[in-house]
Scaffold this motif. Structure first.
Motif, PDB file in Angstrom:
ATOM      1  N   ALA A  27     -22.456  12.356  -0.987  1.00  0.00           N
ATOM      2  CA  ALA A  27     -21.998  13.736  -0.799  1.00  0.00           C
ATOM      3  C   ALA A  27     -20.578  13.680  -0.261  1.00  0.00           C
ATOM      4  CB  ALA A  27     -22.903  14.498   0.155  1.00  0.00           C
ATOM      5  N   GLU A  28     -19.752  14.628  -0.701  1.00  0.00           N
ATOM      6  CA  GLU A  28     -18.332  14.623  -0.320  1.00  0.00           C
ATOM      7  C   GLU A  28     -17.891  16.039   0.038  1.00  0.00           C
ATOM      8  OE1 GLU A  28     -13.993  13.097  -2.068  1.00  0.00           O
ATOM      9  OE2 GLU A  28     -15.714  13.264  -3.418  1.00  0.00           O
ATOM     10  N   CYS A  29     -16.986  16.134   1.027  1.00  0.00           N
ATOM     11  CA  CYS A  29     -16.428  17.427   1.432  1.00  0.00           C
ATOM     12  C   CYS A  29     -14.899  17.378   1.355  1.00  0.00           C
ATOM     13  CB  CYS A  29     -16.867  17.797   2.844  1.00  0.00           C
ATOM     14  SG  CYS A  29     -16.230  16.697   4.141  1.00  0.00           S
ATOM     15  N   GLY A  30     -14.272  18.527   1.512  1.00  0.00           N
ATOM     16  CA  GLY A  30     -12.821  18.598   1.572  1.00  0.00           C
ATOM     17  C   GLY A  30     -12.310  18.221   2.951  1.00  0.00           C
TER      18      GLY A  30
ATOM     19  N   VAL B  32      -1.496  21.423   8.688  1.00  0.00           N
ATOM     20  CA  VAL B  32      -0.342  21.626   7.812  1.00  0.00           C
ATOM     21  C   VAL B  32      -0.743  21.836   6.358  1.00  0.00           C
ATOM     22  CG1 VAL B  32       1.269  20.398   9.285  1.00  0.00           C
ATOM     23  CG2 VAL B  32      -0.010  19.127   7.563  1.00  0.00           C
ATOM     24  N   SER B  33      -1.918  21.371   5.963  1.00  0.00           N
ATOM     25  CA  SER B  33      -2.376  21.589   4.586  1.00  0.00           C
ATOM     26  C   SER B  33      -3.884  21.390   4.499  1.00  0.00           C
ATOM     27  CB  SER B  33      -1.658  20.664   3.595  1.00  0.00           C
ATOM     28  OG  SER B  33      -1.940  19.315   3.871  1.00  0.00           O
ATOM     29  N   LYS B  34      -4.416  21.772   3.355  1.00  0.00           N
ATOM     30  CA  LYS B  34      -5.863  21.759   3.136  1.00  0.00           C
ATOM     31  C   LYS B  34      -6.161  21.221   1.738  1.00  0.00           C
ATOM     32  CE  LYS B  34      -9.705  25.129   2.983  1.00  0.00           C
ATOM     33  NZ  LYS B  34     -10.027  26.571   3.150  1.00  0.00           N
ATOM     34  N   CYS B  35      -7.088  20.297   1.668  1.00  0.00           N
ATOM     35  CA  CYS B  35      -7.532  19.765   0.370  1.00  0.00           C
ATOM     36  C   CYS B  35      -8.956  20.255   0.124  1.00  0.00           C
ATOM     37  CB  CYS B  35      -7.494  18.241   0.367  1.00  0.00           C
ATOM     38  SG  CYS B  35      -8.126  17.511  -1.169  1.00  0.00           S
ATOM     39  N   SER B  36      -9.076  21.264  -0.707  1.00  0.00           N
ATOM     40  CA  SER B  36     -10.383  21.852  -0.998  1.00  0.00           C
ATOM     41  C   SER B  36     -10.966  21.258  -2.276  1.00  0.00           C
ATOM     42  CB  SER B  36     -10.263  23.365  -1.161  1.00  0.00           C
ATOM     43  OG  SER B  36      -9.822  23.971   0.023  1.00  0.00           O
ATOM     44  N   LEU B  37     -12.250  21.072  -2.272  1.00  0.00           N
ATOM     45  CA  LEU B  37     -12.983  20.655  -3.467  1.00  0.00           C
ATOM     46  C   LEU B  37     -13.924  21.781  -3.853  1.00  0.00           C
ATOM     47  CD1 LEU B  37     -13.857  17.019  -2.313  1.00  0.00           C
ATOM     48  CD2 LEU B  37     -11.933  17.724  -3.742  1.00  0.00           C
ATOM     49  N   LYS B  38     -14.446  21.736  -5.056  1.00  0.00           N
ATOM     50  CA  LYS B  38     -15.381  22.771  -5.481  1.00  0.00           C
ATOM     51  C   LYS B  38     -16.816  22.267  -5.389  1.00  0.00           C
ATOM     52  CE  LYS B  38     -15.062  21.536 -10.395  1.00  0.00           C
ATOM     53  NZ  LYS B  38     -14.688  21.991 -11.760  1.00  0.00           N
ATOM     54  N   ASP B  39     -17.748  23.193  -5.199  1.00  0.00           N
ATOM     55  CA  ASP B  39     -19.164  22.834  -5.208  1.00  0.00           C
ATOM     56  C   ASP B  39     -19.527  22.301  -6.585  1.00  0.00           C
ATOM     57  OD1 ASP B  39     -19.707  23.664  -2.556  1.00  0.00           O
ATOM     58  OD2 ASP B  39     -19.816  25.742  -3.220  1.00  0.00           O
TER      59      ASP B  39
ATOM     60  N   GLU C 283     -21.002   9.379 -15.577  1.00  0.00           N
ATOM     61  CA  GLU C 283     -20.249  10.583 -15.223  1.00  0.00           C
ATOM     62  C   GLU C 283     -19.671  10.484 -13.810  1.00  0.00           C
ATOM     63  OE1 GLU C 283     -19.327  13.142 -17.033  1.00  0.00           O
ATOM     64  OE2 GLU C 283     -20.223  12.199 -18.780  1.00  0.00           O
ATOM     65  N   CYS C 284     -20.446   9.904 -12.880  1.00  0.00           N
ATOM     66  CA  CYS C 284     -19.936   9.722 -11.517  1.00  0.00           C
ATOM     67  C   CYS C 284     -18.713   8.808 -11.520  1.00  0.00           C
ATOM     68  CB  CYS C 284     -21.023   9.151 -10.616  1.00  0.00           C
ATOM     69  SG  CYS C 284     -22.354  10.319 -10.216  1.00  0.00           S
ATOM     70  N   SER C 285     -18.794   7.724 -12.283  1.00  0.00           N
ATOM     71  CA  SER C 285     -17.665   6.793 -12.374  1.00  0.00           C
ATOM     72  C   SER C 285     -16.471   7.445 -13.049  1.00  0.00           C
ATOM     73  CB  SER C 285     -18.069   5.537 -13.159  1.00  0.00           C
ATOM     74  OG  SER C 285     -19.086   4.834 -12.504  1.00  0.00           O
ATOM     75  N   TYR C 286     -16.724   8.110 -14.162  1.00  0.00           N
ATOM     76  CA  TYR C 286     -15.632   8.724 -14.925  1.00  0.00           C
ATOM     77  C   TYR C 286     -14.900   9.772 -14.089  1.00  0.00           C
ATOM     78  CZ  TYR C 286     -13.178  11.247 -18.616  1.00  0.00           C
ATOM     79  OH  TYR C 286     -12.211  11.847 -19.382  1.00  0.00           O
ATOM     80  N   ASN C 287     -15.671  10.637 -13.423  1.00  0.00           N
ATOM     81  CA  ASN C 287     -15.044  11.683 -12.609  1.00  0.00           C
ATOM     82  C   ASN C 287     -14.249  11.092 -11.454  1.00  0.00           C
ATOM     83  OD1 ASN C 287     -15.843  14.804 -13.076  1.00  0.00           O
ATOM     84  ND2 ASN C 287     -17.414  13.464 -13.935  1.00  0.00           N
ATOM     85  N   TYR C 288     -14.747   9.992 -10.892  1.00  0.00           N
ATOM     86  CA  TYR C 288     -13.990   9.374  -9.802  1.00  0.00           C
ATOM     87  C   TYR C 288     -12.699   8.745 -10.318  1.00  0.00           C
ATOM     88  CZ  TYR C 288     -12.405   6.336  -6.145  1.00  0.00           C
ATOM     89  OH  TYR C 288     -11.602   5.725  -5.206  1.00  0.00           O
ATOM     90  N   LEU C 289     -12.783   8.005 -11.410  1.00  0.00           N
ATOM     91  CA  LEU C 289     -11.620   7.269 -11.891  1.00  0.00           C
ATOM     92  C   LEU C 289     -10.507   8.193 -12.390  1.00  0.00           C
ATOM     93  CD1 LEU C 289     -13.409   4.302 -13.700  1.00  0.00           C
ATOM     94  CD2 LEU C 289     -12.158   4.233 -11.533  1.00  0.00           C
ATOM     95  N   ILE C 290     -10.878   9.379 -12.889  1.00  0.00           N
ATOM     96  CA  ILE C 290      -9.823  10.321 -13.301  1.00  0.00           C
ATOM     97  C   ILE C 290      -9.483  11.290 -12.168  1.00  0.00           C
ATOM     98  CG2 ILE C 290     -10.502  10.153 -15.730  1.00  0.00           C
ATOM     99  CD1 ILE C 290     -11.677  13.009 -15.455  1.00  0.00           C
ATOM    100  N   LYS C 291     -10.100  11.070 -11.034  1.00  0.00           N
ATOM    101  CA  LYS C 291      -9.868  11.865  -9.813  1.00  0.00           C
ATOM    102  C   LYS C 291     -10.131  13.341 -10.060  1.00  0.00           C
ATOM    103  CE  LYS C 291      -6.982  11.645  -5.710  1.00  0.00           C
ATOM    104  NZ  LYS C 291      -5.679  11.246  -5.119  1.00  0.00           N
ATOM    105  N   ASN C 292     -11.277  13.621 -10.648  1.00  0.00           N
ATOM    106  CA  ASN C 292     -11.696  14.995 -10.916  1.00  0.00           C
ATOM    107  C   ASN C 292     -12.567  15.500  -9.766  1.00  0.00           C
ATOM    108  OD1 ASN C 292     -12.319  17.453 -12.252  1.00  0.00           O
ATOM    109  ND2 ASN C 292     -14.186  16.534 -13.071  1.00  0.00           N
ATOM    110  N   ASN C 293     -12.034  16.439  -8.988  1.00  0.00           N
ATOM    111  CA  ASN C 293     -12.773  17.044  -7.878  1.00  0.00           C
ATOM    112  C   ASN C 293     -13.299  15.997  -6.899  1.00  0.00           C
ATOM    113  OD1 ASN C 293     -13.765  19.417  -6.574  1.00  0.00           O
ATOM    114  ND2 ASN C 293     -15.823  18.960  -7.315  1.00  0.00           N
TER     115      ASN C 293
END
Length: 239
Positions: free
Chosen positions: A116-119, A130-137, A145-155
């Motif tokens: 599980a990951e949060c912003g 100074v800034s905020k890195c938000s992710l989406k639910d 899919e987990c590997s692919y999304n991580y390697l392309i830095k998707n969310n």
């Protein structure tokens, strides 16, 4: 959920200016079934004394005092002794919201996920945001899919500190002996072992801009570790 235990690993090197706030944010978590592993990596300031002060008051704290070997060595030492069902990491110059682990544990157990990951927020050294890195639910299914999304830095992010992992993820995975980009290699491998990942939109981690930290130094030879990290990931997926 509350029968589960979380092991939180904190690598520490000369963090006396930030360490009190870091440790307080962990011991005051709304989720209390914690194993707090403070790994003193050869600090030459008062960091070890600060750790001992809190350990005397809180029996959940375990102190490991070792020779300096770098953040990867410290985290690996923590992983070797961790007994929790889940693993979290906090850097010693950062801090976390009071309910970060409650939120991440709820997300990971409710969905029977592996990670599980949060912003996160970025703050100055005097804790001004100074800034905020938000992710989406989001829910991601399957190790491809987990590997692919991580390697392309998707969310997602390369950090370990804004994530909660099932302990089993770290079977046969340890941090490489690098001074930079070690998180990237570990998370790439962890993503490949992950059958379900949950991302929550809450920002719960506070990344403090410490001018003395490795990430905030001017370009030097250690930055080339990102190439070594990339090669290690390539070799991992090649087979």
């Amino acid at each position: 959920m509350y029968n589960n235990k979380i092991s939180i690993i904190v690598p520490i090197y000369n963090s006396e200016l930030f360490l009190n706030k870091c440790i307080k944010s962990i011991i005051n978590q709304s989720f209390t079934n914690l194993e707090i592993i403070l790994v003193n990596d050869g600090s030459t300031d008062q960091s070890l004394d600060i750790c001992k002060k809190y350990a005397d008051k809180d029996k959940r704290i375990i102190i490991i005092d070792k020779e300096n070997g770098g953040v990867s060595s410290a985290r690996n030492k923590g992983l070797d002794v961790a007994t929790g069902d889940y693993i979290g990491f906090v850097d010693s110059d950062d801090y976390i919201s009071y309910n970060m682990y409650e939120k991440l544990l709820f997300a990971i157990t409710k969905n029977n996920a592996d990670i599980a990951e949060c912003g996160y927020f970025i703050t100055t050294s005097d804790y001004s945001i100074v800034s905020k890195c938000s992710l989406k639910d989001e829910e991601i299914l399957g190790n491809y899919e987990c590997s692919y999304n991580y390697l392309i830095k998707n969310n997602t992010t390369n950090f370990c500190v804004n994530k909660l992992y099932k302990k089993s993820i770290f079977k046969n995975i340890r941090f490489p002996n690098l001074k930079f980009s070690e998180d990237y290699a570990v998370n790439a491998k962890a993503s490949y072992k992950c059958e379900k990942k949950i991302t929550i939109s809450d920002c719960c981690y506070y990344y403090v801009i410490n001018p003395d930290s490795a990430c905030n130094q001017s370009f030097n030879e250690t930055r080339l570790d990102i190439i070594k990290s990339g090669k290690e990931v390539f070799r991992y997926f090649e087979y």
